[in-house]
Design a protein around this motif. Structure first.
Motif, PDB file in Angstrom:
ATOM      1  N   TRP A 202       0.941 -12.660   7.184  1.00  0.00           N
ATOM      2  CA  TRP A 202       2.306 -13.158   7.411  1.00  0.00           C
ATOM      3  C   TRP A 202       2.868 -13.766   6.134  1.00  0.00           C
ATOM      4  CZ3 TRP A 202       3.857 -18.300   6.992  1.00  0.00           C
ATOM      5  CH2 TRP A 202       5.184 -18.566   7.375  1.00  0.00           C
ATOM      6  N   TYR A 203       2.053 -14.534   5.438  1.00  0.00           N
ATOM      7  CA  TYR A 203       2.502 -15.165   4.190  1.00  0.00           C
ATOM      8  C   TYR A 203       2.794 -14.103   3.132  1.00  0.00           C
ATOM      9  CZ  TYR A 203       2.366 -17.916  -0.104  1.00  0.00           C
ATOM     10  OH  TYR A 203       2.664 -18.486  -1.327  1.00  0.00           O
ATOM     11  N   SER A 204       1.914 -13.098   3.022  1.00  0.00           N
ATOM     12  CA  SER A 204       2.108 -12.035   2.032  1.00  0.00           C
ATOM     13  C   SER A 204       3.377 -11.252   2.310  1.00  0.00           C
ATOM     14  CB  SER A 204       0.902 -11.091   2.035  1.00  0.00           C
ATOM     15  OG  SER A 204      -0.290 -11.785   1.713  1.00  0.00           O
ATOM     16  N   LYS A 210       2.136  -7.610  -2.113  1.00  0.00           N
ATOM     17  CA  LYS A 210       1.288  -6.491  -1.689  1.00  0.00           C
ATOM     18  C   LYS A 210       1.423  -6.249  -0.175  1.00  0.00           C
ATOM     19  CE  LYS A 210      -0.527  -6.087  -5.826  1.00  0.00           C
ATOM     20  NZ  LYS A 210      -0.169  -4.956  -6.719  1.00  0.00           N
ATOM     21  N   GLU A 211       2.650  -5.984   0.250  1.00  0.00           N
ATOM     22  CA  GLU A 211       2.891  -5.787   1.673  1.00  0.00           C
ATOM     23  C   GLU A 211       2.134  -4.584   2.225  1.00  0.00           C
ATOM     24  OE1 GLU A 211       7.070  -6.733   3.094  1.00  0.00           O
ATOM     25  OE2 GLU A 211       7.443  -6.405   0.963  1.00  0.00           O
ATOM     26  N   HIS A 212       1.820  -3.608   1.388  1.00  0.00           N
ATOM     27  CA  HIS A 212       1.101  -2.421   1.847  1.00  0.00           C
ATOM     28  C   HIS A 212      -0.362  -2.725   2.171  1.00  0.00           C
ATOM     29  CE1 HIS A 212       0.816  -2.753  -2.510  1.00  0.00           C
ATOM     30  NE2 HIS A 212      -0.324  -2.087  -2.462  1.00  0.00           N
ATOM     31  N   PHE A 213      -0.828  -3.946   1.856  1.00  0.00           N
ATOM     32  CA  PHE A 213      -2.167  -4.372   2.260  1.00  0.00           C
ATOM     33  C   PHE A 213      -2.204  -4.837   3.714  1.00  0.00           C
ATOM     34  CE2 PHE A 213      -4.065  -5.580  -2.160  1.00  0.00           C
ATOM     35  CZ  PHE A 213      -4.121  -4.236  -2.469  1.00  0.00           C
ATOM     36  N   SER A 214      -1.048  -4.925   4.340  1.00  0.00           N
ATOM     37  CA  SER A 214      -0.969  -5.480   5.692  1.00  0.00           C
ATOM     38  C   SER A 214      -1.810  -4.693   6.684  1.00  0.00           C
ATOM     39  CB  SER A 214       0.483  -5.523   6.161  1.00  0.00           C
ATOM     40  OG  SER A 214       1.240  -6.432   5.395  1.00  0.00           O
TER      41      SER A 214
END
Length: 327
Positions: A202-204, A210-214
């Protein structure tokens, strides 16, 4: 159709017959041999690092600790140098190497770094019997490699090592002793670590880091929390707490699966929810001591199983229609 072929035919670089042949070929949806080669490269890295570990283990007395440490350090340093030299630099957004082979070099370097850290602690005989310090340092190193070089494989290693540090590694002694307190702490640690991953994701996402790490973070969180809750639901005490927590996890990831159009999350939310529902059902029967009801359950179980399968397939199909997921 790929826009490059549209451009080629618009410029009259290819004929209409060639364009049509390309269209028919793409409709076959044949797999790319490139992906197969990259997968074999991934397997070769794992086999190589595993082989190096076996050689060190079998020849530690003849080779010597100092030689091995220096060799590992030099090899790790050389690999890291090439990764750093070929990378474009850190960015909060997704960044890729010009050559995808360097992604596997990052993975190889990460494994070497973790091996070096663990072997260094073992060689120095540090006062830490469970090697938690080496595990923590390995997690920090792997996560650093993941976020700097934008590598999901290194991220997976980092999350796994961090999970081991907070107590998620299965201890044989705990299983043999059947210590309920240790098991409870292990399950609570699993749930807490899953919540930590959710908070970090959520913080990222909020900071666009690096939203693609979600997807990786949420996948780890889903399985950690759901499996911990299911394991805890079989305990004689606190089983209701675990089932309530599981219900919250299933609902949360049900919404996430629709938002991300992730059919794998949807599949596992159905699976975990189904198992949890059955555990609750039999807990209620056991608590109310409905002995006769067990006989009725045994008779209706085939119908219940078939009905569950049909409903499961129908829900998957509805999910595909709702999210326009083709596979």
């Amino acid at each position: 159709m790929n826009t490059i072929f549209d451009l080629l035919i618009s410029k009259n670089f290819i004929k209409q017959e060639q364009y049509q042949a390309i269209s028919e070929y793409q409709k076959l949806q044949l797999f790319s041999i490139r992906n197969e080669l990259l997968f074999l490269l991934y397997i070769s890295i794992l086999l190589f690092t595993g082989g190096v570990g076996m050689i060190i283990y079998n020849n530690i007395d003849s080779i010597g600790h100092t030689v091995l440490l220096i060799s590992l350090f030099l090899l790790t340093g050389v690999c890291f140098y090439f990764c750093y030299k070929k990378f474009k630099g850190f960015s909060k957004q997704e960044v890729t190497f010009d050559n995808p082979l360097y992604d596997y070099l990052v993975l190889f370097t990460t494994i070497l770094m973790c091996t070096l850290i663990g072997y260094f602690q073992y060689n120095l005989n540090l006062q830490n019997s469970n090697y938690s310090l080496a595990t923590l340092l390995s997690a920090i190193a792997a996560l650093g490699m993941a976020y700097y070089f934008d590598n999901k494989s290194a991220l997976t290693i980092g999350i796994t090592a961090l999970g081991s540090f907070v107590g998620l590694s299965l201890k044989i002694q705990t299983v043999l002793e059947n210590n309920r307190n240790n098991e409870t702490r292990l399950l609570v640690a699993g749930i807490a670590f899953g919540v930590l991953l959710l908070v970090w994701q959520w913080y990222s996402e909020k900071k666009e880091l690096k939203e693609h790490f979600s997807f990786v973070l949420l996948t780890f969180a889903l399985h950690l929390m759901a499996i911990s809750c299911l394991t805890g639901s079989f305990q004689e005490t606190y089983w209701l707490f675990y089932l309530v927590t599981l219900a919250a996890v299933v609902y949360y990831f049900y919404l996430k699966s629709i938002n991300y159009k992730a059919i794998s999350w949807y599949f596992f939310t159905l699976l975990y929810g189904y198992i949890g529902f059955n555990v609750l059902f039999f807990k209620i029967i056991e608590t109310l001591d409905f002995i006769r009801f067990f006989e009725v359950t045994a008779i209706l179980s085939p119908i219940y199983t078939i009905g569950s399968i049909v409903l499961f397939i129908k829900l998957i199909k509805n999910f595909k229609k709702k999210t326009n997921v083709s596979k």
